[in-house]
Design a protein around this motif. Structure first.
Motif, PDB file in Angstrom:
ATOM      1  N   LEU A  24      -4.849  -8.155   2.034  1.00 34.28           N
ATOM      2  CA  LEU A  24      -3.860  -6.959   1.521  1.00 34.28           C
ATOM      3  C   LEU A  24      -4.634  -6.936   0.894  1.00 34.28           C
ATOM      4  O   LEU A  24      -4.227  -5.234   0.286  1.00 34.28           O
ATOM      5  N   GLU A  25      -5.397  -6.813  -0.177  1.00 32.96           N
ATOM      6  CA  GLU A  25      -6.071  -6.682  -1.284  1.00 32.96           C
ATOM      7  C   GLU A  25      -7.507  -5.860  -1.094  1.00 32.96           C
ATOM      8  O   GLU A  25      -7.613  -4.664  -1.033  1.00 32.96           O
ATOM      9  N   ALA A  26      -7.851  -6.266   0.288  1.00 30.63           N
ATOM     10  CA  ALA A  26      -9.238  -5.870   1.210  1.00 30.63           C
ATOM     11  C   ALA A  26      -8.620  -3.951   1.870  1.00 30.63           C
ATOM     12  O   ALA A  26      -9.383  -3.043   1.546  1.00 30.63           O
ATOM     13  N   TRP A  27      -7.019  -4.527   1.550  1.00 37.13           N
ATOM     14  CA  TRP A  27      -6.050  -3.192   2.786  1.00 37.13           C
ATOM     15  C   TRP A  27      -6.113  -1.557   1.550  1.00 37.13           C
ATOM     16  O   TRP A  27      -6.113  -0.970   1.432  1.00 37.13           O
ATOM     17  N   GLN A  28      -5.841  -3.064  -0.092  1.00 35.03           N
ATOM     18  CA  GLN A  28      -5.351  -2.150  -1.006  1.00 35.03           C
ATOM     19  C   GLN A  28      -7.063  -1.089  -1.209  1.00 35.03           C
ATOM     20  O   GLN A  28      -6.689  -0.614  -1.599  1.00 35.03           O
ATOM     21  N   LEU A  29      -7.740  -2.042  -1.207  1.00 34.29           N
ATOM     22  CA  LEU A  29      -9.802  -1.830  -1.728  1.00 34.29           C
ATOM     23  C   LEU A  29      -9.552  -0.399  -1.017  1.00 34.29           C
ATOM     24  O   LEU A  29     -10.136   0.820  -1.785  1.00 34.29           O
ATOM     25  N   ASP A  30     -10.231  -0.420   0.058  1.00 34.33           N
ATOM     26  CA  ASP A  30      -9.846   0.631   0.937  1.00 34.33           C
ATOM     27  C   ASP A  30      -9.004   1.899   0.885  1.00 34.33           C
ATOM     28  O   ASP A  30      -9.588   3.327   1.182  1.00 34.33           O
ATOM     29  N   LYS A  31      -7.462   2.275   1.034  1.00 35.20           N
ATOM     30  CA  LYS A  31      -6.964   2.788   0.993  1.00 35.20           C
ATOM     31  C   LYS A  31      -7.303   3.791  -0.618  1.00 35.20           C
ATOM     32  O   LYS A  31      -6.533   4.843  -0.544  1.00 35.20           O
ATOM     33  N   LEU A  32      -7.867   3.054  -1.320  1.00 33.70           N
ATOM     34  CA  LEU A  32      -7.377   3.303  -2.964  1.00 33.70           C
ATOM     35  C   LEU A  32      -9.162   4.302  -2.924  1.00 33.70           C
ATOM     36  O   LEU A  32      -8.953   5.369  -3.559  1.00 33.70           O
ATOM     37  N   LYS A  61     -15.761   0.410  -6.353  1.00 26.90           N
ATOM     38  CA  LYS A  61     -16.189  -0.864  -5.660  1.00 26.90           C
ATOM     39  C   LYS A  61     -15.258  -2.386  -5.460  1.00 26.90           C
ATOM     40  O   LYS A  61     -15.830  -2.726  -4.550  1.00 26.90           O
ATOM     41  N   THR A  62     -14.408  -2.352  -6.505  1.00 24.00           N
ATOM     42  CA  THR A  62     -13.371  -3.478  -6.479  1.00 24.00           C
ATOM     43  C   THR A  62     -12.120  -2.907  -6.807  1.00 24.00           C
ATOM     44  O   THR A  62     -12.099  -1.632  -7.449  1.00 24.00           O
ATOM     45  N   LEU A  63     -11.518  -3.894  -6.092  1.00 18.44           N
ATOM     46  CA  LEU A  63     -10.572  -4.072  -6.939  1.00 18.44           C
ATOM     47  C   LEU A  63     -10.149  -3.164  -8.509  1.00 18.44           C
ATOM     48  O   LEU A  63      -9.300  -2.468  -9.083  1.00 18.44           O
TER      49      LEU A  63
END
Ligand code: AMP
Ligand code: ZN
Length: 443
Positions: A24-32, A61-63
């Motif tokens: 979920l966090e990897a998805w969020q980073l992508d979408k961010l 680069k990161t959340l």
């Protein structure tokens, strides 16, 4: 809660709703990164992000880089009216919505075709997660129009495949007729309208057994757990809390599942932070603060780190339903002074603006909000100017009516107006107390 043992949970998008946190966090980073990319196309964010050292989406680069992004406030959106936050060509926009409480300078949100589709699927996810299916008949008893609750729920209901009745708000007799004629099983309304409806039912002799109602979605304004239980008891239905705001599309941001113990915030569409409204630092999980949201699912109007002013807290325990998206406590109120009167947002400053523009009105005024039956009632008490005589009722009544009408036209609520002799309203020593909210938190 007990529901966990007895309910077969159903998921609209099981993969996304139960995605492991790391994914979920990897998805969020992508979408961010995508959202920052869209934001950089708008003059507002280009300037703000550049000042924070972010000039391209690769800068994220990161959340944790979210914290480098400056906050966005309601006033920023107002200042950007009408197109300052639009990040795609105007021709690719298919709809706009605006915040219900804003008159004067509204805040406008634009949607591309894909934005509407994404928003709709989040609302469908909410609706389906309460146990609804295409066999349900759904009456959407909320205002249609610029307000997102009407069309947002309408589209979500259709997506689930329910029969959707766009009844809109108000007119209780017609609402009852529709419910009976079409065996309505689920409704959406503000909690105060649901209470009002129940009172009207008794007045009109409509019996609970005459209706096929099973569920209601209630939101758009704060309400207590006791109010939920009262509505559930009176109507013998399940009531689910629905949270959203136009800046984040509208409904479909956070919603209760069948466990009814907090609202899952859809973290594949939104990044939620809870901050201390004074320091703007994140509070520890479980502590109350102001909800700050970043929209990850809209290209036409990117909004990053939006200060909602809504006060809430994260649950720290996972939910028995198996969804991995965190849950919010029901909204406790707002960190600013916005009043919500029967679901309509009103700032005291808007009222002040109107009454102070009328020259016969004196310098002091007081806004009183109370419960009248199930509904909210707003009274505006104003002093009259010193040259108005209180014993001549004709001009006084005309003035009252003029104030009422002007307020109704500008803030779309119908207040009671009381005129008081100059100097007779209380004056406080420190900051003026302009609002007296007599509504009990627990109805
Ligand atoms: P609007 O943008 O006009 O739809 O108004 C959104 C605001 O309504 C939110 O920021 C909240 O203050 C309030 N609101 C919406 N849903 C809820 C809810 N379920 N509980 C408490 N407040 C809500
Ligand atoms: Zn759950």
């Amino acid at each position: 809660m007990s529901a966990a043992n007895t309910v077969n949970f159903q998921y609209w998008n099981k993969k996304m709703e139960t995605l492991p946190r790391a994914e979920l966090e990897a998805w969020q980073l992508d979408k961010l990164r995508e959202a920052v990319g869209f934001a950089l196309r708008t003059p507002f964010y280009r300037e703000r992000l550049a000042a924070a050292g972010i000039t391209d989406a690769g800068g994220i680069k990161t959340l944790a880089d979210l914290k480098r992004i400056p906050f966005t406030a309601k006033n920023d959106l107002r200042d950007g009216f009408p197109y300052g936050f639009l990040s795609i060509p105007r021709d690719e926009v298919i709809r706009l919505h605006a915040s219900s409480g804003t008159t004067g300078t509204p805040t406008t949100i634009y949607f591309s075709r894909e934005d509407i589709a994404r928003w709709t699927s989040f609302v469908a996810r909410c609706i389906y997660g309460t146990g609804c299916t295409q066999r349900d008949v759904f009456q959407n008893m909320i205002t249609y129009g610029l307000f997102t609750g009407g069309l947002g729920f309408h589209a979500g209901g259709e997506e689930v495949g329910m029969l959707v009745i766009p009844s809109g708000a108000g007119n209780t007799s017609r609402q009852f007729r529709l419910m009976q004629d079409f065996s309505v099983t689920v409704v959406h309304a503000t909690p105060s309208f649901l209470l009002h409806l129940e009172a009207k039912m008794r007045e009109e002799g409509v019996r609970r057994e005459d209706l096929s109602l099973k569920r209601a979605f209630a939101g758009a304004e704060p309400y207590s757990e006791d109010t939920r239980r009262r509505i559930e008891g009176l109507l013998n239905i399940d009531v689910y809390n629905s949270y959203g705001l136009s800046e984040m599309n509208g409904p479909g941001v956070a919603f209760e599942c069948q466990c009814k113990n907090g609202l899952h915030i859809w973290e594949d569409g939104y990044i939620a932070e809870i901050v201390n409204p004074d320091t703007l630092e994140n509070v520890p999980d479980g502590e109350t603060g102001e909800l700050v949201l970043t929209c990850l699912c809209r290209e036409a109007t990117p909004i990053l780190r939006y200060r909602t002013r809504d006060l809430s807290a994260f649950y720290t325990e996972p939910c028995p339903c198996g969804r991995t998206h965190r849950r919010l406590h029901r909204i406790k109120g707002r960190s600013d002074d916005m009043l919500i009167i029967n679901g309509v947002n009103v700032f005291p400053s808007q009222i002040e603006e109107v009454i102070m523009g009328i020259k016969e009105v004196g310098n002091n005024y007081l806004i009183v909000v109370e419960k009248e039956g199930a509904l909210d009632r707003l009274t505006v008490k104003t002093e009259v100017g010193p040259d108005i005589f209180m014993d001549d009722s004709r001009p006084l009544n005309a003035l009252k009516e003029r104030i009422r009408k002007t307020l109704q036209a500008s803030v779309t609520i119908n207040p009671r107006v009381e005129l008081h002799e100059s100097g007779s309203l209380p004056v406080s020593e420190g900051k003026a107390v302009r609002v007296r909210d007599m509504r009990k938190k627990d109805v």
